[in-house]
Write a protein that holds these residues in place. Structure first.
Motif, PDB file in Angstrom:
ATOM      1  N   ALA A  18       0.838  -1.200   0.000  1.00  0.00           N
ATOM      2  CA  ALA A  18       0.000   0.000   0.000  1.00  0.00           C
ATOM      3  C   ALA A  18       0.873   1.250   0.000  1.00  0.00           C
ATOM      4  N   GLY A  19       0.527   2.186  -0.863  1.00  0.00           N
ATOM      5  CA  GLY A  19       1.252   3.442  -0.947  1.00  0.00           C
ATOM      6  C   GLY A  19       2.373   3.466  -1.965  1.00  0.00           C
ATOM      7  N   LEU A  20       2.705   2.313  -2.549  1.00  0.00           N
ATOM      8  CA  LEU A  20       3.777   2.266  -3.538  1.00  0.00           C
ATOM      9  C   LEU A  20       3.194   2.424  -4.944  1.00  0.00           C
ATOM     10  N   SER A  21       3.703   3.367  -5.685  1.00  0.00           N
ATOM     11  CA  SER A  21       3.275   3.526  -7.067  1.00  0.00           C
ATOM     12  C   SER A  21       3.858   2.406  -7.913  1.00  0.00           C
ATOM     13  N   GLY A  22       3.339   2.273  -9.125  1.00  0.00           N
ATOM     14  CA  GLY A  22       3.874   1.264 -10.025  1.00  0.00           C
ATOM     15  C   GLY A  22       5.346   1.486 -10.314  1.00  0.00           C
ATOM     16  N   ALA A  23       5.734   2.745 -10.483  1.00  0.00           N
ATOM     17  CA  ALA A  23       7.138   3.051 -10.781  1.00  0.00           C
ATOM     18  C   ALA A  23       8.041   2.686  -9.601  1.00  0.00           C
ATOM     19  N   VAL A  24       7.578   2.986  -8.387  1.00  0.00           N
ATOM     20  CA  VAL A  24       8.376   2.654  -7.206  1.00  0.00           C
ATOM     21  C   VAL A  24       8.500   1.144  -7.048  1.00  0.00           C
ATOM     22  N   LEU A  25       7.402   0.438  -7.316  1.00  0.00           N
ATOM     23  CA  LEU A  25       7.434  -1.019  -7.217  1.00  0.00           C
ATOM     24  C   LEU A  25       8.366  -1.607  -8.284  1.00  0.00           C
ATOM     25  N   ASP A  26       8.384  -1.006  -9.452  1.00  0.00           N
ATOM     26  CA  ASP A  26       9.324  -1.433 -10.493  1.00  0.00           C
ATOM     27  C   ASP A  26      10.762  -1.254 -10.008  1.00  0.00           C
ATOM     28  N   GLY A  27      11.036  -0.106  -9.381  1.00  0.00           N
ATOM     29  CA  GLY A  27      12.384   0.154  -8.892  1.00  0.00           C
ATOM     30  C   GLY A  27      12.781  -0.777  -7.772  1.00  0.00           C
ATOM     31  N   LEU A  28      11.843  -1.052  -6.869  1.00  0.00           N
ATOM     32  CA  LEU A  28      12.117  -1.977  -5.766  1.00  0.00           C
ATOM     33  C   LEU A  28      12.492  -3.347  -6.318  1.00  0.00           C
ATOM     34  N   THR A  29      11.775  -3.781  -7.341  1.00  0.00           N
ATOM     35  CA  THR A  29      12.036  -5.092  -7.947  1.00  0.00           C
ATOM     36  C   THR A  29      13.371  -5.108  -8.680  1.00  0.00           C
ATOM     37  N   ALA A  30      13.649  -4.050  -9.416  1.00  0.00           N
ATOM     38  CA  ALA A  30      14.871  -4.002 -10.219  1.00  0.00           C
ATOM     39  C   ALA A  30      16.122  -4.023  -9.351  1.00  0.00           C
ATOM     40  N   LEU A  31      16.063  -3.402  -8.187  1.00  0.00           N
ATOM     41  CA  LEU A  31      17.248  -3.287  -7.328  1.00  0.00           C
ATOM     42  C   LEU A  31      17.314  -4.360  -6.246  1.00  0.00           C
ATOM     43  N   ALA A  32      16.325  -5.243  -6.205  1.00  0.00           N
ATOM     44  CA  ALA A  32      16.307  -6.272  -5.167  1.00  0.00           C
ATOM     45  C   ALA A  32      17.457  -7.257  -5.365  1.00  0.00           C
ATOM     46  N   ALA A  33      17.931  -7.793  -4.249  1.00  0.00           N
ATOM     47  CA  ALA A  33      19.027  -8.763  -4.271  1.00  0.00           C
ATOM     48  C   ALA A  33      18.591 -10.049  -3.585  1.00  0.00           C
ATOM     49  N   PRO A  34      19.160 -11.186  -3.938  1.00  0.00           N
ATOM     50  CA  PRO A  34      18.842 -12.428  -3.230  1.00  0.00           C
ATOM     51  C   PRO A  34      19.198 -12.314  -1.742  1.00  0.00           C
ATOM     52  N   GLN A  35      18.376 -12.912  -0.900  1.00  0.00           N
ATOM     53  CA  GLN A  35      18.601 -12.900   0.544  1.00  0.00           C
ATOM     54  C   GLN A  35      19.372 -14.165   0.927  1.00  0.00           C
ATOM     55  N   PRO A  36      20.542 -14.018   1.539  1.00  0.00           N
ATOM     56  CA  PRO A  36      21.269 -15.208   1.986  1.00  0.00           C
ATOM     57  C   PRO A  36      20.432 -16.013   2.978  1.00  0.00           C
ATOM     58  N   LEU A  37      20.260 -17.299   2.716  1.00  0.00           N
ATOM     59  CA  LEU A  37      19.392 -18.121   3.550  1.00  0.00           C
ATOM     60  C   LEU A  37      19.840 -18.154   5.003  1.00  0.00           C
ATOM     61  N   GLY A  38      21.144 -18.138   5.213  1.00  0.00           N
ATOM     62  CA  GLY A  38      21.640 -18.199   6.587  1.00  0.00           C
ATOM     63  C   GLY A  38      21.186 -17.038   7.450  1.00  0.00           C
ATOM     64  N   THR A  39      20.877 -15.895   6.823  1.00  0.00           N
ATOM     65  CA  THR A  39      20.420 -14.742   7.602  1.00  0.00           C
ATOM     66  C   THR A  39      19.016 -14.970   8.151  1.00  0.00           C
ATOM     67  N   LEU A  40      18.229 -15.822   7.472  1.00  0.00           N
ATOM     68  CA  LEU A  40      16.872 -16.112   7.917  1.00  0.00           C
ATOM     69  C   LEU A  40      16.813 -17.326   8.840  1.00  0.00           C
TER      70      LEU A  40
END
Length: 509
Positions: free
Chosen positions: A158-180
């Motif tokens: 909620a509150g994220l525009s389509g452009a912001v959601l696109d940017g969040l997806t583009a810059l996302a990185a894999p999460q190391p499993l050990g951190t979880l």
């Protein structure tokens, strides 16, 4: 001067803080965005597994650098997963930290991994399964970032525009499993550090709901009413640094100053809201207790119609008195008993949002036991749900039996809340109401309801209108969630009389 050290959540890095950090700096504060290894910072060795301890070390390095260069008060801010390395680091540098801020984050405990805080149960199982499939227990593996349309499994967008959601997806990185998967280890030193919680009400409960949960007696939440804990609300989803960076910066400045709302502890000087007297002066009635069910009996041999009152929750197992003895439920039960109808209260086992199947089974079993009582007219029964019991209505809406004459609900939750991770479950009344047919429905709507619950109610009303459901709405404009013990006015008393009259008219008709 205040120095903010900002730690982002899963799959994200320093880039999400850009606008918030700029606003903090403009107000005279320092802002340092931590680059966590594997999430904006490259591992030092290709073969070294990245785990929670790695990220704690990343935060400690920034704390030590800031402490050596600045005399300012250090405020650690952890968003989502980021609260785990924040608390791990604060526990080891408690004397250097002025405050920790949980930004739409949970309450991590010693010995519990971050995976336990993921709201979506199916998502937790998927991650655990991925880790189990690795010979190294998953400590060296990675969890791919969400696709663009899957971020809401990790929190409300909620509150994220389509452009912001696109940017969040583009810059996302894999999460190391050990951190979880690696458990957080705390010595307890962090307990001396003041705490602020920033609640994003588009993704979970606000301050009012937290107070109700503390009042009920959940031992896991008792610490939230400590004097050193304060709260702010932001009316947005799970990523406020992207949806409202300016408002978030102002909130963090306020948090650093020690401002914020404080919860009231449960003690001899404070009667919890749900244990205050019922707003009507209702005479006592004969009561019979069998198992988890109480019957409040009207005069005469019967058989009489019955109303089964279903409490909300979650309610911890330790809560005393148990819900069937709460004044709101006993008040309604005595009220209908005085009008020739058996009033029924019961205890069901909704201890957490993962317990709806168990709670629904408890309710169904209690209803059948009530219908089997010779003093009850088995063909004239109504079910009346409250608050967090609302999702259980879905079972009865989707397949209403002939003997069910009415379903009522007071200030109910009528769809899983965003932070529950239950969107695909059957406990979704908004989706079920189209199958209710001619079943009469009575909805008592609190005018001062919290935004997150009100949204589910409005979605239900909209869908009920679309499918032509037989819905009567009784509005209580000045009423809050739990108004029967919170708001004692002529208007709320009249609303209770109207609601009881509406249900009994359908039950006796």
């Amino acid at each position: 001067m205040t120095v903010f050290i900002l730690v982002a959540g899963a799959f994200t890095g320093p880039h999400v803080w850009r606008d918030t950090a700029a606003r903090l700096t403009a107000q005279g504060a320092e802002a340092h965005c931590v680059a966590l290894t594997g999430l904006g910072k490259r591992p030092t060795g290709a073969d070294e597994p990245v785990d929670l301890e790695t990220h704690i070390a990343d935060v400690l390095a920034v704390i030590d650098s800031v402490a050596a260069e600045s005399g300012g008060d250090i405020v650690l801010v952890g968003h989502d997963y980021g609260i785990h390395p924040v608390l791990g680091a604060a526990d080891r540098r408690a004397d250097a930290i002025a405050r920790t801020v949980h930004l739409d984050a949970g309450m991590p405990r010693d010995g519990v991994p971050a995976l336990a805080a993921v709201p979506d149960q199916r998502l937790r199982e998927e991650v655990a399964g991925r880790a189990a499939g690795r010979g190294d227990r998953g400590t060296g593996g990675e969890l791919p970032p969400p696709a663009r349309d899957a971020w809401d499994r990790w929190g409300s967008t909620a509150g994220l525009s389509g452009a912001v959601l696109d940017g969040l997806t583009a810059l996302a990185a894999p999460q190391p499993l050990g951190t979880l998967l690696q458990p957080l280890r705390l010595t307890g030193a962090v307990g001396a550090v003041p705490v602020t919680g920033v609640l994003c009400t588009g993704n979970g409960p606000g301050v009012e709901m937290l107070q109700l949960m503390v009042d009920v007696g959940d031992p896991a939440l008792r610490a939230l009413a400590d004097a050193g804990v304060a709260f702010f609300e932001l009316p947005t989803g799970h990523w406020p640094m992207l949806s409202c960076p300016g408002e978030l910066a102002e909130t963090l400045i306020g948090a650093a100053s020690g401002a914020g709302h404080r919860l009231t502890p449960v003690d001899d000087a404070h009667t919890p809201a749900h244990l205050r007297p019922f707003l009507l002066d209702v005479p006592e009635r004969p009561r019979e207790r069998t198992g988890n069910t109480d019957l409040y009996l009207p005069d005469g041999p019967g058989p009489h119609p019955a109303v089964v009152f279903v409490h909300g929750g979650p309610v911890p197992a330790e809560a005393r008195p148990t819900p069937r003895d709460w004044p709101t439920l006993t008040g309604y039960a005595r009220q209908v008993a005085g009008q020739g109808v058996v009033g029924v209260t019961l205890d069901h086992r909704l201890r957490a949002v993962t317990d709806y199947e168990q709670a629904a089974a408890d309710v169904a079993e209690a209803v059948e036991r009530v219908r089997a009582d010779p003093r009850v007219d088995a063909d004239r029964v109504a079910l009346w749900f409250f608050s967090g019991g609302g999702p259980i209505t879905a079972d009865w809406l989707a397949n209403p039996p002939a003997w069910l004459r009415c379903v009522a609900a007071n200030y109910p939750i009528l769809a899983p809340l965003p932070g529950w991770g239950m969107d695909g479950s059957r406990f979704h009344p908004v989706r079920a109401v189209a199958r209710a047919g001619r079943l009469p429905l009575v909805l008592v709507r609190a005018g001062r309801e919290s935004a997150e619950i009100a949204a589910t109610v409005e979605a239900f009303v909209t869908e009920a209108a679309r499918c032509g459901a037989d819905l009567e709405i009784i509005d209580v404009p000045e009423g809050r969630h739990g108004f029967e013990t919170l708001d004692v006015t002529d208007g709320t008393r009249e609303a209770v009389h109207r609601a009881v009259g509406a249900v009994l008219a359908r039950l006796k008709g």
